[in-house]
Design an enzyme around this catalytic site. Sequence first.
Site, short mmCIF file in Angstrom:
data_model
loop_
_atom_site.label_atom_id
_atom_site.label_comp_id
_atom_site.label_asym_id
_atom_site.label_seq_id
_atom_site.Cartn_x
_atom_site.Cartn_y
_atom_site.Cartn_z
N THR A 180 0.82 -1.21 0.00
CA THR A 180 0.00 0.00 0.00
C THR A 180 0.86 1.27 0.00
O THR A 180 0.53 2.24 -0.68
CB THR A 180 -0.94 0.00 1.23
N SER B 293 -7.01 -1.22 -6.57
CA SER B 293 -6.58 -1.47 -5.21
C SER B 293 -5.09 -1.78 -5.26
O SER B 293 -4.58 -2.24 -6.30
CB SER B 293 -7.33 -2.66 -4.59
N ASN C 1 -3.99 -4.20 -4.03
CA ASN C 1 -3.95 -5.66 -4.12
C ASN C 1 -4.01 -6.20 -5.53
O ASN C 1 -3.77 -7.40 -5.74
CB ASN C 1 -5.09 -6.26 -3.30
N THR D 205 34.13 -40.03 -9.58
CA THR D 205 32.88 -40.05 -8.82
C THR D 205 33.24 -40.04 -7.35
O THR D 205 34.13 -40.78 -6.92
CB THR D 205 32.04 -41.30 -9.15
N SER E 63 46.64 -13.29 -3.01
CA SER E 63 47.01 -13.24 -1.61
C SER E 63 47.79 -11.98 -1.31
O SER E 63 48.55 -11.49 -2.15
CB SER E 63 47.83 -14.47 -1.24
N SER E 64 47.61 -11.49 -0.09
CA SER E 64 48.41 -10.35 0.38
C SER E 64 49.71 -10.80 1.03
O SER E 64 50.54 -9.98 1.38
CB SER E 64 47.58 -9.53 1.38
N LYS F 196 50.46 -16.19 -5.86
CA LYS F 196 49.25 -17.00 -5.71
C LYS F 196 48.09 -16.36 -6.48
O LYS F 196 47.83 -15.17 -6.36
CB LYS F 196 48.88 -17.13 -4.24
#
Length: 476
Positions: A99, A138, A140, A185, A316-317, A322
């Site tokens: 509404t 409405s 709705n 698997t 990576s830091s 990496k």
Amino acid sequence: MHTRIEFDSIGSLPIPGEAYYGIQSLRAKNNFSISGEKLHPIFIKNLAIIKKIAAITNYQANNLSGTVANAICEACNGIIAGEFQTEFIVDTIQGGAGTSANMNMNEVIAHRASEILGGTKEKYDLVHPNDHVNCSQSTNDVFPSAGKLTVLELMPQLISNLSYLERLLEQKAIEFSDVIKMGRTQLQDAVPTTLGHSFKAYQSVVHRDIKHLIAITAEMYTLNIGATAIGNGINASVEYSSTIAENLARELQLPLKQADNLYDATQNVDSFVRVSGVIKTAAISLSKMSNDLRLLSSGPKTGFGEINLPARQNGSSIMPGKVNPVIPEVVSQVAFQIVGNDVTITMAAESGQLELNPFEPIIFRNLFSSIELLTNAVMTLADNCIVGITVNEEHCRDQVEKSVGIATALCPFIGYKKASEVAKEALKTGLSIRQILLKRNWLTKEKIDDILDLRKLAEGNVPSNDAAVGAVTEIH
């Protein structure tokens, strides 16, 4: 700062003098400081389209004068063109079944239409948000209808992006068709396959998801517009209710139709649950694919190391050199969020009571989010990962040669028990399956070569069915 005073059934509030929104919008803003997210701009546009066509239909049904209807249409055209976006101030997560969103739209249109007719924002004497803009409607019926139109507008880009991804996967399947690798698997060696088969399987599941998305999106063409409050069309004329869906379909050039049972269409939101479910399924498929890509590229020296993903950024830091599989990682995170969105949508749909589901605001917020998240994730997966994948072909073949998985092919010739003995000895001694067979003299060298032909093992005995994966029909 200049203000004006507006009144409603609860009382009065000062409203910024230049604001096009009114008292009900401001109350909603104050009540629902929840997410900080405003209504989706495409939803705003579609709600304005509905208001415009409602005004035209009401004029045709003699419910509005031509002067008022024209002013409403002109105001709506401005909103449809992207104007007045800052006037839509209510939070996307709100109580009241939408509404607040509906009244925000009604108030903005009413004030703008009054200006067009030479009036001011001080009062609603020329165009009223309820009596005129909301005539025959409405929340709705207009709110869920705008939600469906928004899904219809968002979905084609997702389907287009998935189709693009499918084409890239097909190209990779062809490119890798001769790359023999070990099938696995439960993360254990199974039987040989080709990397082409793996990517063809990815293409196939994406193709299936596209078909399901197209099929489920068609449910969004059925609207409960004209139902007004609960489905009986109260306060709407027969002329309006019988033509509003047709007029909206003509305006948007979409095969929209009014629901056969407006009571059902107003209280049940199961169609949104189904759309969300198909989106979730597509997201899960892409996340599973992303899991595979991370495994197959793991290492690069101590993992599977069968494929190489494009290097997109430092990983990576602290660890030099990496590079992490950041694109598959972000796709999986998107899938996690979409699953969460789907749970919320599911619970919201289940929690509706009697003649109305009041939780459509959170349904739409999450559904629109899921579509857009997946749309963007598909493109980053396609452009920043799939297109640049390369393969370590010799390493893949070497793994197959050394694997005990190829012992499976011996079962029809020496039986499961003897094949199992060969596999156990290979694991224990490090000898190859071929070497053990020659030592035991159970089969001739020629027969061993024929049975353990890696190309034949990788291809198997399943007939090719590439033609089964073809183009799918696009939605409007």
